[in-house]
Design an enzyme around this catalytic site. Structure first.
Site, PDB file in Angstrom:
ATOM      1  N   SER A 523       0.928  -1.098  -0.105  1.00 21.19           N
ATOM      2  CA  SER A 523       0.016   0.082  -0.071  1.00 21.19           C
ATOM      3  C   SER A 523       0.794   1.298  -0.006  1.00 21.19           C
ATOM      4  O   SER A 523       1.621   1.515  -0.909  1.00 21.19           O
ATOM      5  CB  SER A 523      -0.925  -0.005   1.244  1.00 21.19           C
ATOM      6  OG  SER A 523      -2.114   0.982   1.080  1.00 21.19           O
ATOM      7  N   HIS A 636      -7.513  -5.551  -1.303  1.00 21.54           N
ATOM      8  CA  HIS A 636      -6.488  -4.884  -0.677  1.00 21.54           C
ATOM      9  C   HIS A 636      -5.900  -5.396   0.482  1.00 21.54           C
ATOM     10  O   HIS A 636      -4.579  -5.111   0.888  1.00 21.54           O
ATOM     11  CB  HIS A 636      -6.801  -3.392  -0.565  1.00 21.54           C
ATOM     12  CG  HIS A 636      -5.606  -2.316  -0.194  1.00 21.54           C
ATOM     13  ND1 HIS A 636      -4.717  -2.124  -1.169  1.00 21.54           N
ATOM     14  CD2 HIS A 636      -5.250  -1.761   1.051  1.00 21.54           C
ATOM     15  CE1 HIS A 636      -3.746  -1.246  -0.559  1.00 21.54           C
ATOM     16  NE2 HIS A 636      -4.053  -1.018   0.650  1.00 21.54           N
TER      17      HIS A 636
END
Length: 666
Positions: A523, A636
């Site tokens: 991320s 994610h």
């Protein structure tokens, strides 16, 4: 005692993930005599399953209380006020519904049969009903051939996919066997969460998200609703903010909650607040401390849960809550007079917490770098806390596996800012050898690394790597100025903090081979990995995970991009696109010489896979060393809660890339 082991024995296999047990969501019974918690495992089909475990505190005896182990997902247990019944969520009927089971034994019975399922049961104080959350609307038959018609700015969300126009509402469900009457207490076209009963059961408070409204990014408001009043629910905060977990004081005259008013946008510290319901006056009772009043500590072994909020003591003079500081998450107390102190701390991660005011005791889940997590009880008496561990979830498993205990150190950044970091020595470490080093970079960026179990780190240490992880500026746990320190300057001071951390580790630990440095992150950590390899060639190989490569396209494709770029990078696409490009690793792709593995999930809507695609094509087109691995059926959160087999595959690719390119360098 140091145990000699062969390299083969020391190699921590990625598949060891399947052997671990994960415990969480402990709930203390109203009289304090029992604890129930959720035990999660990976079954033979390589899928997650969970059941409820009941612990008798007097005898220490515990047993699987529901039969979900290996088959179902039983979760969110909640005691009835009289302690005779447990409500919980289970998918045993095909989708999540609310079930009830007597605490003296017997079979569970299904309470709800809502079309869109039900979660988060909250008992009415008299035990006659539950508040639950359920989506409104009617199920529609999916037709992949029909186009998706989009009218809203917020039309997709990571982990959920394309939003279907349904909203989560608060429902009232009687618990009597012969009653099927379910009442929707909310119907506004917004998502509702965190409902809580007033002590007399006459009113509820809840959180309403306002994402759908233009400009209300991440906004959540507090509403109170009197159940016998036909009027509209009352909004308590008169200006926009981000608030969660409202809880009634024992006398019903005040509420506590966690949140902020976006003073520093997404980097604002969460504080503990109270509101007097007569005057509607807000008071921040943690204003005097520079403290993040939530759990911001990262682990790849604990599944997420709602914040427990600030839980009132018996006389309403103060609250208990989780807070993050210096790489640890502990339990703190704040009095309504703004007296603040830590109650339970240490170099540990308190990742779940439930307090019962009547007995002044709590149940809590705690992890540390060499323990995945166990359940404890805490008995409070003034400033003293008596702690008892009531589970040993992975004791036998961890005895068989090599582990490395990290060493904490601090160093000065280029501008004198103090940075905290940790170094894990390789398993089987020998003083006369040198070892490669992996720099791990966390996401967020407003999260923190610290004293919690990280399977990925332990895996790399067991494979012969030293592992370095730090909290550069932008991380939580070091005050408001620190957490705000990277905004508008991604790749500036934060990059220097990381590089200075590598230099400090090389200076402190002579066994690190400076010719065998490696880097990875996910991320924001993936963005920083991309940035690093575009700025320096000192790393022999890199792995970027769920990363950001181009802020200009991120603005339009991420589920949060249209406000995150302004909040964090400092510009919208139409305001100053050159600033977004200046901070984009893709701009510097010609300078990347480090072999770069790109790991990305197909269904990632937070950092969409096109971010990985752009970087891969740009590198491949320039004949750079790169490889692209795309994970199906993953979002994610692959590394934390993704499908177990794909989590294992991710780790194999990560370690394999490092092994391969170190071998080439040798």
């Amino acid at each position: 005692m140091e145990v000699e082991m062969s390299m083969e024995q020391a190699m921590m296999k990625e598949e060891w993930l399947y052997d671990f047990t994960f415990v969480g969501d402990p709930q203390l019974s109203p009289d304090g005599s029992y604890v129930v918690y959720v035990k999660r495992v990976i079954n033979e089909e390589k899928e997650y399953a969970s059941n409820l475990v009941l612990v008798n505190r007097a005898t220490g005896i515990q047993h699987d209380f529901t039969s979900g182990a290996g088959k179902y997902k039983d979760q969110s247990p909640r005691w009835s006020p009289d302690g005779k019944t447990l409500a919980f969520v289970s998918d045993r009927s095909g989708k999540n519904q609310i079930w009830l089971i007597s605490t003296v034994g017997g079979e569970a019975r299904q309470l709800t049969e809502l079309t869109n399922g039900a979660v988060d049961p909250i008992w009415k104080p008299d035990g006659s009903a539950l508040l639950v959350l359920s989506k409104d609307g009617v199920e529609k038959e999916e037709d992949a051939r029909k186009p998706l018609v989009v009218n809203d700015l917020h039309y997709k969300a990571d982990g959920k996919g394309f939003l279907d126009g349904k909203h989560t509402q608060v429902m009232l469900v009687p618990v009597t066997v012969d009653s099927e009457q379910v009442e929707a207490l909310t119907d506004a076209p917004f998502n509702h969460s965190n409902p809580s009963w007033s002590p007399d059961g006459s009113a509820i408070v809840y959180v309403r998200s306002r994402y759908e409204e233009q400009g209300s990014y991440m906004r959540t408001d507090l509403f109170i609703q009197h159940l016998k009043d036909e009027g509209e629910p009352e909004q308590l905060n008169k200006k926009g903010g981000s608030f969660v977990a409202p809880r009634w004081s024992p006398d019903g005259r005040s509420l506590s909650f966690i949140g902020h008013f976006f003073e520093h946008e997404g980097a604002t510290l969460n504080k503990v607040w109270t509101v007097d319901l007569a005057s509607k006056k807000f008071a921040c009772i943690t204003e005097a401390v520079d403290l993040e009043c939530t759990d911001a500590l990262i682990s790849d072994m604990h599944w997420g849960g709602a914040s427990p909020g600030a839980m009132w003591n018996k006389d309403g003079s103060g609250v208990y809550f989780l807070a993050s500081e210096q790489g640890n998450t502990g339990i703190y107390y704040a009095g309504v007079d703004s007296t603040i102190r830590q109650i339970s701390g240490g170099d540990r991660h308190h990742y779940a917490f439930h307090y019962v005011a009547h007995v002044n005791e709590a149940a809590v889940a705690i992890s540390d770098p060499v323990n995945i997590g166990d359940i404890y009880t805490l008995s409070f008496s003034g400033d003293r806390v008596e702690e008892q561990c009531i589970s040993t979830s992975n004791a036998e498993v961890l005895q068989s596996y090599p582990l490395s205990k990290p060493e904490m150190f601090t160093y000065e950044g280029e501008d004198g800012l103090e940075i905290q970091g940790w170094l894990m020595k390789p398993v089987g470490f020998k003083e006369d050898k040198t070892y490669p080093l992996v720099l791990e970079i966390h996401g967020g960026p407003h999260m923190m690394y610290g004293n919690s179990f990280m399977h990925e780190f332990q895996l790399l240490a067991a494979k012969g790597y030293a592992v370095l992880y730090t909290n550069p500026r932008g991380s939580q746990g070091y005050g408001q100025a620190f957490v705000n320190g990277c905004r508008g300057d991604y790749g500036g001071g934060d990059y220097e903090d990381l590089m200075t951390g590598v230099n400090a580790a090389l200076k402190t630990y002579a066994f690190i081979d400076e010719e065998r440095l490696l880097v990875t992150g996910g991320s924001y950590g993936g963005f920083m990995t991309n940035w690093i390899v575009g700025k320096t060639d000192r790393f022999k190989a890199a792995v970027t995970q769920r990363s950001i490569s181009n802020w200009q396209s991120f603005y339009g494709v991420s589920d949060i991009g249209y406000f995150f770029t302004k909040w964090e990078v400092g510009s919208d696409l139409d305001e100053n696109p050159e600033k977004l490009w200046h901070h984009s690793p893709l701009k510097y792709v010609d300078q990347i010489e480090t072999p770069l593995l790109i790991l990305h999930s197909e269904n990632d809507l937070r950092c969409p896979i096109e971010q990985g695609e752009q970087l891969y094509v740009a590198l491949k087109h320039r004949r750079k060393k790169t490889m692209f691995v795309r994970f199906p059926d993953s979002d994610h959160n692959l590394s934390r809660s993704g499908l177990p087999e794909l989590r294992v595959e991710r780790l194999k690719h990560l370690a394999g890339w490092f092994d391969t390119h170190l071998g080439e360098s040798e």
